[in-house]
Design a protein around this motif. Structure first.
Motif, PDB file in Angstrom:
ATOM      1  N   GLY A  52      51.040  40.717  46.011  1.00  0.00           N
ATOM      2  CA  GLY A  52      51.288  40.504  47.424  1.00  0.00           C
ATOM      3  C   GLY A  52      50.061  40.764  48.275  1.00  0.00           C
ATOM      4  O   GLY A  52      49.794  40.050  49.253  1.00  0.00           O
ATOM      5  N   TRP A  53      49.307  41.784  47.906  1.00  0.00           N
ATOM      6  CA  TRP A  53      48.091  42.133  48.650  1.00  0.00           C
ATOM      7  C   TRP A  53      47.067  41.011  48.551  1.00  0.00           C
ATOM      8  O   TRP A  53      46.455  40.628  49.545  1.00  0.00           O
ATOM      9  CB  TRP A  53      47.536  43.443  48.090  1.00  0.00           C
ATOM     10  CG  TRP A  53      46.352  44.014  48.797  1.00  0.00           C
ATOM     11  CD1 TRP A  53      46.359  44.867  49.867  1.00  0.00           C
ATOM     12  CD2 TRP A  53      44.977  43.799  48.467  1.00  0.00           C
ATOM     13  NE1 TRP A  53      45.068  45.198  50.218  1.00  0.00           N
ATOM     14  CE2 TRP A  53      44.203  44.550  49.372  1.00  0.00           C
ATOM     15  CE3 TRP A  53      44.326  43.055  47.491  1.00  0.00           C
ATOM     16  CZ2 TRP A  53      42.816  44.581  49.332  1.00  0.00           C
ATOM     17  CZ3 TRP A  53      42.942  43.065  47.444  1.00  0.00           C
ATOM     18  CH2 TRP A  53      42.205  43.820  48.354  1.00  0.00           C
ATOM     19  N   LEU A  54      46.877  40.482  47.346  1.00  0.00           N
ATOM     20  CA  LEU A  54      45.916  39.398  47.161  1.00  0.00           C
ATOM     21  C   LEU A  54      46.364  38.126  47.873  1.00  0.00           C
ATOM     22  O   LEU A  54      45.544  37.418  48.475  1.00  0.00           O
ATOM     23  CB  LEU A  54      45.722  39.123  45.671  1.00  0.00           C
ATOM     24  CG  LEU A  54      44.824  40.099  44.923  1.00  0.00           C
ATOM     25  CD1 LEU A  54      44.994  39.925  43.416  1.00  0.00           C
ATOM     26  CD2 LEU A  54      43.365  39.904  45.320  1.00  0.00           C
ATOM     27  N   VAL A 126      48.730  35.620  39.598  1.00  0.00           N
ATOM     28  CA  VAL A 126      49.511  35.930  38.409  1.00  0.00           C
ATOM     29  C   VAL A 126      50.041  37.356  38.486  1.00  0.00           C
ATOM     30  O   VAL A 126      49.288  38.297  38.728  1.00  0.00           O
ATOM     31  CB  VAL A 126      48.663  35.741  37.136  1.00  0.00           C
ATOM     32  CG1 VAL A 126      49.462  36.126  35.888  1.00  0.00           C
ATOM     33  CG2 VAL A 126      48.191  34.301  37.033  1.00  0.00           C
ATOM     34  N   SER A 127      51.353  37.504  38.283  1.00  0.00           N
ATOM     35  CA  SER A 127      51.986  38.821  38.235  1.00  0.00           C
ATOM     36  C   SER A 127      52.094  39.290  36.785  1.00  0.00           C
ATOM     37  O   SER A 127      52.038  38.477  35.856  1.00  0.00           O
ATOM     38  CB  SER A 127      53.389  38.760  38.861  1.00  0.00           C
ATOM     39  OG  SER A 127      53.310  38.695  40.263  1.00  0.00           O
ATOM     40  N   PRO A 128      52.259  40.604  36.565  1.00  0.00           N
ATOM     41  CA  PRO A 128      52.330  41.118  35.181  1.00  0.00           C
ATOM     42  C   PRO A 128      53.421  40.474  34.338  1.00  0.00           C
ATOM     43  O   PRO A 128      53.267  40.339  33.126  1.00  0.00           O
ATOM     44  CB  PRO A 128      52.587  42.616  35.386  1.00  0.00           C
ATOM     45  CG  PRO A 128      52.022  42.930  36.727  1.00  0.00           C
ATOM     46  CD  PRO A 128      52.269  41.701  37.554  1.00  0.00           C
ATOM     47  N   VAL A 153      44.648  33.157  40.021  1.00  0.00           N
ATOM     48  CA  VAL A 153      44.033  34.470  40.242  1.00  0.00           C
ATOM     49  C   VAL A 153      44.652  35.485  39.289  1.00  0.00           C
ATOM     50  O   VAL A 153      45.875  35.636  39.246  1.00  0.00           O
ATOM     51  CB  VAL A 153      44.225  34.913  41.707  1.00  0.00           C
ATOM     52  CG1 VAL A 153      43.573  36.273  41.941  1.00  0.00           C
ATOM     53  CG2 VAL A 153      43.641  33.866  42.661  1.00  0.00           C
ATOM     54  N   TYR A 154      43.800  36.182  38.539  1.00  0.00           N
ATOM     55  CA  TYR A 154      44.244  37.177  37.562  1.00  0.00           C
ATOM     56  C   TYR A 154      43.829  38.573  38.056  1.00  0.00           C
ATOM     57  O   TYR A 154      42.688  38.989  37.847  1.00  0.00           O
ATOM     58  CB  TYR A 154      43.622  36.900  36.195  1.00  0.00           C
ATOM     59  CG  TYR A 154      44.076  35.606  35.576  1.00  0.00           C
ATOM     60  CD1 TYR A 154      45.233  35.550  34.808  1.00  0.00           C
ATOM     61  CD2 TYR A 154      43.354  34.427  35.769  1.00  0.00           C
ATOM     62  CE1 TYR A 154      45.663  34.356  34.233  1.00  0.00           C
ATOM     63  CE2 TYR A 154      43.776  33.225  35.207  1.00  0.00           C
ATOM     64  CZ  TYR A 154      44.926  33.200  34.441  1.00  0.00           C
ATOM     65  OH  TYR A 154      45.343  32.025  33.884  1.00  0.00           O
ATOM     66  N   PRO A 155      44.757  39.286  38.713  1.00  0.00           N
ATOM     67  CA  PRO A 155      44.395  40.607  39.261  1.00  0.00           C
ATOM     68  C   PRO A 155      43.926  41.595  38.197  1.00  0.00           C
ATOM     69  O   PRO A 155      42.970  42.344  38.431  1.00  0.00           O
ATOM     70  CB  PRO A 155      45.688  41.079  39.924  1.00  0.00           C
ATOM     71  CG  PRO A 155      46.457  39.833  40.203  1.00  0.00           C
ATOM     72  CD  PRO A 155      46.132  38.910  39.081  1.00  0.00           C
ATOM     73  N   ALA A 156      44.593  41.648  37.040  1.00  0.00           N
ATOM     74  CA  ALA A 156      44.236  42.637  36.016  1.00  0.00           C
ATOM     75  C   ALA A 156      42.814  42.442  35.521  1.00  0.00           C
ATOM     76  O   ALA A 156      42.101  43.419  35.241  1.00  0.00           O
ATOM     77  CB  ALA A 156      45.225  42.569  34.854  1.00  0.00           C
ATOM     78  N   GLU A 157      42.369  41.199  35.403  1.00  0.00           N
ATOM     79  CA  GLU A 157      41.018  40.907  34.923  1.00  0.00           C
ATOM     80  C   GLU A 157      40.013  40.765  36.056  1.00  0.00           C
ATOM     81  O   GLU A 157      38.823  40.606  35.813  1.00  0.00           O
ATOM     82  CB  GLU A 157      41.019  39.620  34.095  1.00  0.00           C
ATOM     83  CG  GLU A 157      41.758  39.714  32.782  1.00  0.00           C
ATOM     84  CD  GLU A 157      43.259  39.518  32.945  1.00  0.00           C
ATOM     85  OE1 GLU A 157      43.695  39.120  34.052  1.00  0.00           O
ATOM     86  OE2 GLU A 157      44.001  39.783  31.976  1.00  0.00           O
ATOM     87  N   ASP A 193      34.423  40.499  46.610  1.00  0.00           N
ATOM     88  CA  ASP A 193      35.039  40.738  47.905  1.00  0.00           C
ATOM     89  C   ASP A 193      36.545  40.471  47.880  1.00  0.00           C
ATOM     90  O   ASP A 193      37.311  41.112  48.600  1.00  0.00           O
ATOM     91  CB  ASP A 193      34.390  39.859  48.977  1.00  0.00           C
ATOM     92  CG  ASP A 193      32.970  40.284  49.296  1.00  0.00           C
ATOM     93  OD1 ASP A 193      32.598  41.433  48.952  1.00  0.00           O
ATOM     94  OD2 ASP A 193      32.217  39.485  49.876  1.00  0.00           O
ATOM     95  N   LEU A 194      36.955  39.524  47.049  1.00  0.00           N
ATOM     96  CA  LEU A 194      38.378  39.218  46.951  1.00  0.00           C
ATOM     97  C   LEU A 194      39.165  40.416  46.422  1.00  0.00           C
ATOM     98  O   LEU A 194      40.237  40.744  46.933  1.00  0.00           O
ATOM     99  CB  LEU A 194      38.584  38.016  46.035  1.00  0.00           C
ATOM    100  CG  LEU A 194      40.031  37.659  45.654  1.00  0.00           C
ATOM    101  CD1 LEU A 194      40.835  37.337  46.909  1.00  0.00           C
ATOM    102  CD2 LEU A 194      40.050  36.487  44.685  1.00  0.00           C
ATOM    103  N   PHE A 195      38.637  41.081  45.410  1.00  0.00           N
ATOM    104  CA  PHE A 195      39.369  42.169  44.760  1.00  0.00           C
ATOM    105  C   PHE A 195      39.016  43.557  45.298  1.00  0.00           C
ATOM    106  O   PHE A 195      39.697  44.528  44.966  1.00  0.00           O
ATOM    107  CB  PHE A 195      39.116  42.133  43.251  1.00  0.00           C
ATOM    108  CG  PHE A 195      39.659  40.908  42.577  1.00  0.00           C
ATOM    109  CD1 PHE A 195      41.023  40.792  42.329  1.00  0.00           C
ATOM    110  CD2 PHE A 195      38.834  39.875  42.193  1.00  0.00           C
ATOM    111  CE1 PHE A 195      41.541  39.666  41.706  1.00  0.00           C
ATOM    112  CE2 PHE A 195      39.329  38.743  41.564  1.00  0.00           C
ATOM    113  CZ  PHE A 195      40.685  38.639  41.327  1.00  0.00           C
TER     114      PHE A 195
END
Length: 201
Positions: A52-54, A126-128, A153-157, A193-195
């Motif tokens: 949600g934040w991203l 992408v969500s977990p 977009v892959y938040p974990a990576e 900057d995105l993350f």
């Protein structure tokens, strides 16, 4: 010897049309978030905190830039886009975390119901719990329906896969810069900057 019988499986529900899905979506305010993929209703898991934040950060940064440039409009993850692929059976309605519509097509966005065409640019975070196969399926639907640029977009990576039609994906990681290609010329966003500041442990 006694034998056991297995109950017959229930008959498969007929594919749902986009119009039927729209009626359900618009009239049932308490329903769970869903999408329609080739006539099959898919339940969407609630977004994680980083997801949600991203999504919000992308909408603020890209949406603000698009508005300042007068290029069109950006829509959030509550918006349904009806993806039409000639000759393909089953209707598809997807809700990207960010969808871009160019200025020339904003007049075609209806006041009620789904946007009746694919976004030129779509972002999926992408969500977990998202299955890789489901993400790949959605990507294929976007590209087949005419979307010209898709970011996964892959938040974990802390990485972003950039997809355009008829080309292999490009993976952008920390230290690299994302751009809008021919769809949003001049757009530039550093991956770091995105993350930066993303919540979660």
């Amino acid at each position: 010897m006694a034998t056991t019988t297995t109950p017959d499986a229930p008959p498969l529900a007929p594919p749902m049309t986009a119009d039927e899905f729209a009626a359900r979506y618009l009239d049932d305010r308490a329903h769970k978030r869903t999408e329609l993929v080739r006539g099959e209703v898919r339940e969407m898991t609630p977004a994680s905190g980083p997801h949600g934040w991203l999504g919000a950060r992308l909408l603020i940064r890209i949406g603000g830039w698009v508005e300042a440039q007068g290029l069109g409009g950006c829509f959030d993850g509550q918006t349904g886009f009806r993806l039409v692929v000639p000759g393909r059976p089953g209707d598809t309605v997807l809700s990207p975390d960010l969808g871009f519509v160019p200025q020339a097509r904003l007049a075609d966005v209806p006041t009620r119901g789904f946007i009746p065409f694919a976004p030129d640019f779509a972002v999926e975070v992408v969500s977990p719990d998202d299955r890789p196969g489901a993400i790949a399926e959605k990507l294929a639907e976007y590209l087949a329906a005419g979307t010209r640029l898709v970011w996964i977009v892959y938040p974990a990576e802390r990485s972003v896969a950039v997809h355009v039609p008829d080309a292999p994906p490009r993976y952008a990681r920390t230290g690299e810069t994302l751009d809008g290609g021919d769809v949003l010329p001049g757009l530039s966003l550093r991956v770091a900057d995105l993350f930066d500041g993303m919540p979660g442990r």
